[in-house]
Design a protein around this motif. Structure first.
Motif, PDB file in Angstrom:
ATOM      1  N   PHE A  50       4.906  16.170   3.445  1.00  0.00           N
ATOM      2  CA  PHE A  50       4.021  16.866   2.322  1.00  0.00           C
ATOM      3  C   PHE A  50       2.828  15.634   2.197  1.00  0.00           C
ATOM      4  CE2 PHE A  50       3.093  17.154  -2.262  1.00  0.00           C
ATOM      5  CZ  PHE A  50       2.431  18.488  -2.153  1.00  0.00           C
ATOM      6  N   ASP A  51       1.603  16.126   2.325  1.00  0.00           N
ATOM      7  CA  ASP A  51       0.343  15.257   2.205  1.00  0.00           C
ATOM      8  C   ASP A  51       0.229  15.282   0.680  1.00  0.00           C
ATOM      9  OD1 ASP A  51      -1.986  13.526   3.504  1.00  0.00           O
ATOM     10  OD2 ASP A  51      -2.643  14.986   1.951  1.00  0.00           O
ATOM     11  N   LYS A  52       0.296  14.196  -0.051  1.00  0.00           N
ATOM     12  CA  LYS A  52       0.376  14.112  -1.677  1.00  0.00           C
ATOM     13  C   LYS A  52      -1.160  14.547  -2.174  1.00  0.00           C
ATOM     14  CE  LYS A  52       2.677  10.347  -1.810  1.00  0.00           C
ATOM     15  NZ  LYS A  52       3.349   9.259  -2.266  1.00  0.00           N
ATOM     16  N   GLY A  53      -1.992  13.917  -1.629  1.00  0.00           N
ATOM     17  CA  GLY A  53      -3.528  14.442  -2.031  1.00  0.00           C
ATOM     18  C   GLY A  53      -3.921  15.717  -1.778  1.00  0.00           C
ATOM     19  N   SER A  54      -3.618  16.107  -0.717  1.00  0.00           N
ATOM     20  CA  SER A  54      -4.119  17.686  -0.325  1.00  0.00           C
ATOM     21  C   SER A  54      -3.133  18.923  -0.480  1.00  0.00           C
ATOM     22  CB  SER A  54      -4.574  17.514   0.988  1.00  0.00           C
ATOM     23  OG  SER A  54      -3.707  17.431   2.001  1.00  0.00           O
ATOM     24  N   HIS A  55      -1.917  18.487  -0.635  1.00  0.00           N
ATOM     25  CA  HIS A  55      -0.910  19.340  -0.723  1.00  0.00           C
ATOM     26  C   HIS A  55      -0.800  20.094   0.706  1.00  0.00           C
ATOM     27  CE1 HIS A  55       0.303  19.976  -5.093  1.00  0.00           C
ATOM     28  NE2 HIS A  55      -0.037  18.871  -4.961  1.00  0.00           N
ATOM     29  N   ALA A  56      -1.221  19.616   1.808  1.00  0.00           N
ATOM     30  CA  ALA A  56      -1.168  20.041   3.283  1.00  0.00           C
ATOM     31  C   ALA A  56       0.329  19.580   3.655  1.00  0.00           C
ATOM     32  CB  ALA A  56      -2.056  19.702   4.059  1.00  0.00           C
ATOM     33  N   ALA A  57       1.044  20.557   4.470  1.00  0.00           N
ATOM     34  CA  ALA A  57       2.346  20.223   4.816  1.00  0.00           C
ATOM     35  C   ALA A  57       2.543  20.649   6.436  1.00  0.00           C
ATOM     36  CB  ALA A  57       3.486  20.789   3.899  1.00  0.00           C
ATOM     37  N   ILE A  58       3.536  19.903   6.957  1.00  0.00           N
ATOM     38  CA  ILE A  58       3.967  20.477   8.242  1.00  0.00           C
ATOM     39  C   ILE A  58       5.460  20.454   8.151  1.00  0.00           C
ATOM     40  CG2 ILE A  58       1.976  19.570   9.698  1.00  0.00           C
ATOM     41  CD1 ILE A  58       4.016  17.397  10.251  1.00  0.00           C
ATOM     42  N   MET A 107       0.993  -1.152  -0.150  1.00  0.00           N
ATOM     43  CA  MET A 107      -0.012  -0.052   0.160  1.00  0.00           C
ATOM     44  C   MET A 107       1.047   1.229   0.063  1.00  0.00           C
ATOM     45  SD  MET A 107      -2.872   1.083   2.561  1.00  0.00           S
ATOM     46  CE  MET A 107      -4.000   2.421   2.558  1.00  0.00           C
ATOM     47  N   MET A 108       0.653   2.230  -0.818  1.00  0.00           N
ATOM     48  CA  MET A 108       1.321   3.320  -1.159  1.00  0.00           C
ATOM     49  C   MET A 108       1.039   4.296   0.008  1.00  0.00           C
ATOM     50  SD  MET A 108       1.858   4.237  -5.003  1.00  0.00           S
ATOM     51  CE  MET A 108       2.752   5.522  -4.711  1.00  0.00           C
ATOM     52  N   LYS A 109       1.930   4.875   0.550  1.00  0.00           N
ATOM     53  CA  LYS A 109       1.547   5.838   1.636  1.00  0.00           C
ATOM     54  C   LYS A 109       1.266   7.203   1.011  1.00  0.00           C
ATOM     55  CE  LYS A 109       6.506   7.180   2.681  1.00  0.00           C
ATOM     56  NZ  LYS A 109       7.077   6.607   1.456  1.00  0.00           N
ATOM     57  N   ASN A 110       0.415   8.066   1.844  1.00  0.00           N
ATOM     58  CA  ASN A 110      -0.038   9.259   1.262  1.00  0.00           C
ATOM     59  C   ASN A 110       0.826  10.574   1.520  1.00  0.00           C
ATOM     60  OD1 ASN A 110      -1.537   8.630   3.899  1.00  0.00           O
ATOM     61  ND2 ASN A 110      -1.663  10.649   3.951  1.00  0.00           N
ATOM     62  N   TYR A 111       2.147  10.335   2.070  1.00  0.00           N
ATOM     63  CA  TYR A 111       2.734  11.558   2.429  1.00  0.00           C
ATOM     64  C   TYR A 111       4.246  11.156   1.661  1.00  0.00           C
ATOM     65  CZ  TYR A 111       4.285   8.440   6.093  1.00  0.00           C
ATOM     66  OH  TYR A 111       4.685   7.531   6.978  1.00  0.00           O
ATOM     67  N   GLU A 112       4.924  12.207   1.944  1.00  0.00           N
ATOM     68  CA  GLU A 112       6.299  12.252   1.384  1.00  0.00           C
ATOM     69  C   GLU A 112       7.302  13.025   2.332  1.00  0.00           C
ATOM     70  OE1 GLU A 112       8.871  12.572  -2.712  1.00  0.00           O
ATOM     71  OE2 GLU A 112       7.013  13.088  -2.666  1.00  0.00           O
ATOM     72  N   VAL A 113       8.385  12.811   2.608  1.00  0.00           N
ATOM     73  CA  VAL A 113       9.265  13.436   3.673  1.00  0.00           C
ATOM     74  C   VAL A 113      10.394  14.044   2.797  1.00  0.00           C
ATOM     75  CG1 VAL A 113      10.932  13.299   5.404  1.00  0.00           C
ATOM     76  CG2 VAL A 113       8.916  11.849   5.380  1.00  0.00           C
ATOM     77  N   PHE A 114      10.611  15.343   3.016  1.00  0.00           N
ATOM     78  CA  PHE A 114      11.910  16.140   2.299  1.00  0.00           C
ATOM     79  C   PHE A 114      12.736  16.541   3.721  1.00  0.00           C
ATOM     80  CE2 PHE A 114       8.394  16.422  -0.387  1.00  0.00           C
ATOM     81  CZ  PHE A 114       8.899  15.900  -1.694  1.00  0.00           C
ATOM     82  N   ALA A 115      13.912  15.910   3.564  1.00  0.00           N
ATOM     83  CA  ALA A 115      15.041  16.222   4.514  1.00  0.00           C
ATOM     84  C   ALA A 115      15.849  17.621   3.773  1.00  0.00           C
ATOM     85  CB  ALA A 115      15.735  15.324   4.834  1.00  0.00           C
ATOM     86  N   LEU A 116      15.660  18.570   4.895  1.00  0.00           N
ATOM     87  CA  LEU A 116      16.639  19.899   4.485  1.00  0.00           C
ATOM     88  C   LEU A 116      17.917  19.962   5.401  1.00  0.00           C
ATOM     89  CD1 LEU A 116      13.639  22.396   3.767  1.00  0.00           C
ATOM     90  CD2 LEU A 116      14.675  20.798   1.904  1.00  0.00           C
ATOM     91  N   ARG A 117      18.988  20.166   4.796  1.00  0.00           N
ATOM     92  CA  ARG A 117      20.264  20.369   5.440  1.00  0.00           C
ATOM     93  C   ARG A 117      20.307  21.861   5.926  1.00  0.00           C
ATOM     94  NH1 ARG A 117      25.663  20.750   4.676  1.00  0.00           N
ATOM     95  NH2 ARG A 117      26.990  19.514   6.099  1.00  0.00           N
ATOM     96  N   THR A 118      20.294  22.269   6.910  1.00  0.00           N
ATOM     97  CA  THR A 118      20.399  23.542   7.099  1.00  0.00           C
ATOM     98  C   THR A 118      21.557  24.024   8.101  1.00  0.00           C
ATOM     99  OG1 THR A 118      18.807  23.694   9.121  1.00  0.00           O
ATOM    100  CG2 THR A 118      17.972  24.014   6.743  1.00  0.00           C
ATOM    101  N   VAL A 119      22.399  25.195   7.872  1.00  0.00           N
ATOM    102  CA  VAL A 119      23.655  25.182   8.397  1.00  0.00           C
ATOM    103  C   VAL A 119      23.868  26.611   8.912  1.00  0.00           C
ATOM    104  CG1 VAL A 119      26.119  25.405   8.092  1.00  0.00           C
ATOM    105  CG2 VAL A 119      24.615  23.565   6.928  1.00  0.00           C
ATOM    106  N   SER A 120      24.353  26.887  10.242  1.00  0.00           N
ATOM    107  CA  SER A 120      24.813  27.997  10.877  1.00  0.00           C
ATOM    108  C   SER A 120      25.695  27.858  11.780  1.00  0.00           C
ATOM    109  CB  SER A 120      23.607  28.581  11.721  1.00  0.00           C
ATOM    110  OG  SER A 120      24.154  30.235  12.146  1.00  0.00           O
TER     111      SER A 120
END
Length: 225
Positions: free
Chosen positions: A25-33, A1-14
């Motif tokens: 990212f919720d692929k169906g609704s484009h909602a994101a946290i 079963m395909m999951k309905n979300y995708e995870v994006f990892a962002l490497r940030t530096v200071s």
């Protein structure tokens, strides 16, 4: 079963900090946290724009500055809610617009994606991990290579031991781990790998765990990659 979300990892530096912030990212609704947004505002905004994301919330694993420093500006841009454990809010006095306190095992839904919020003290007294269908976001509770320090205000090696035992009790071998920092191993490794390579997953004695976590003269604590 395909999951309905995708995870994006962002490497940030200071420097000297290198953090990982995440977009779920919720692929169906484009909602994101957003999880622990830090340091590079333009990097995060560019990815959100590429996704045409509807930002519904910011979820914070704990209140240390390197995990929360973009929260206020992103809340202003997207007018979204901010979620953190009620324990963390009360113990450290964290405050920002639209702040909502979370309890252990509380669930948050955006689109068709459900997030379970697990209280995992140790690094701080109110640290949380965020659990999805096949992955979890662990902040500074658990790294691929180790676990967070316990010598900060509100930290406790005894509580960290209990939190890692808690994670081991519910995390399947194939669950992916997305921590707040990396020491060289990319985020998204499966739990099975931690049983093989993370000594804190291998220590089943509270005494041995505490003695090793709190040993003196530790080096490389901030050798993030």
């Amino acid at each position: 079963m395909m999951k309905n979300y995708e995870v994006f990892a962002l490497r940030t530096v200071s420097q000297p900090y290198i953090n990982y912030s995440y977009i779920v990212f919720d692929k169906g609704s484009h909602a994101a946290i957003l999880i622990d947004p830090s340091w590079e505002l333009d990097t995060i905004l560019a990815k959100l724009n590429d996704l045409n994301a509807d930002v519904r919330g910011i979820m914070l694993t704990h209140s240390h500055y390197d995990h929360i420093n973009l929260t206020s500006v992103l809340t202003e841009i997207y007018e979204c809610d901010v979620f953190m454990s009620s324990v963390e809010i009360e113990e450290y006095g964290f405050n920002c617009p639209n702040l909502i306190g979370l309890s252990d095992e509380e669930t948050i839904q955006f689109g068709e994606t459900i997030v379970t919020c697990m209280l995992t003290p140790g690094h701080t007294s109110g640290s949380m991990c965020f659990l999805l269908e096949d992955c979890m976001f662990t902040g500074d509770t658990l790294f691929i290579e180790g676990c967070g320090g316990c010598n900060f205000k509100g930290g406790s090696a005894e509580a960290m031991f209990d939190s890692i035992q808690k994670i081991k009790s519910f995390a399947s071998p194939e669950m992916r781990v997305f921590p707040g920092h990396s020491y060289g191993t990319p985020p998204g490794q499966i739990i099975r790998k931690l049983y093989d390579q993370n000594i804190y997953f291998q220590l089943d004695s509270l005494k041995h765990f505490v003695n090793f976590r709190m040993r003196p003269n530790q080096e490389g604590i901030f050798n993030f990659r």
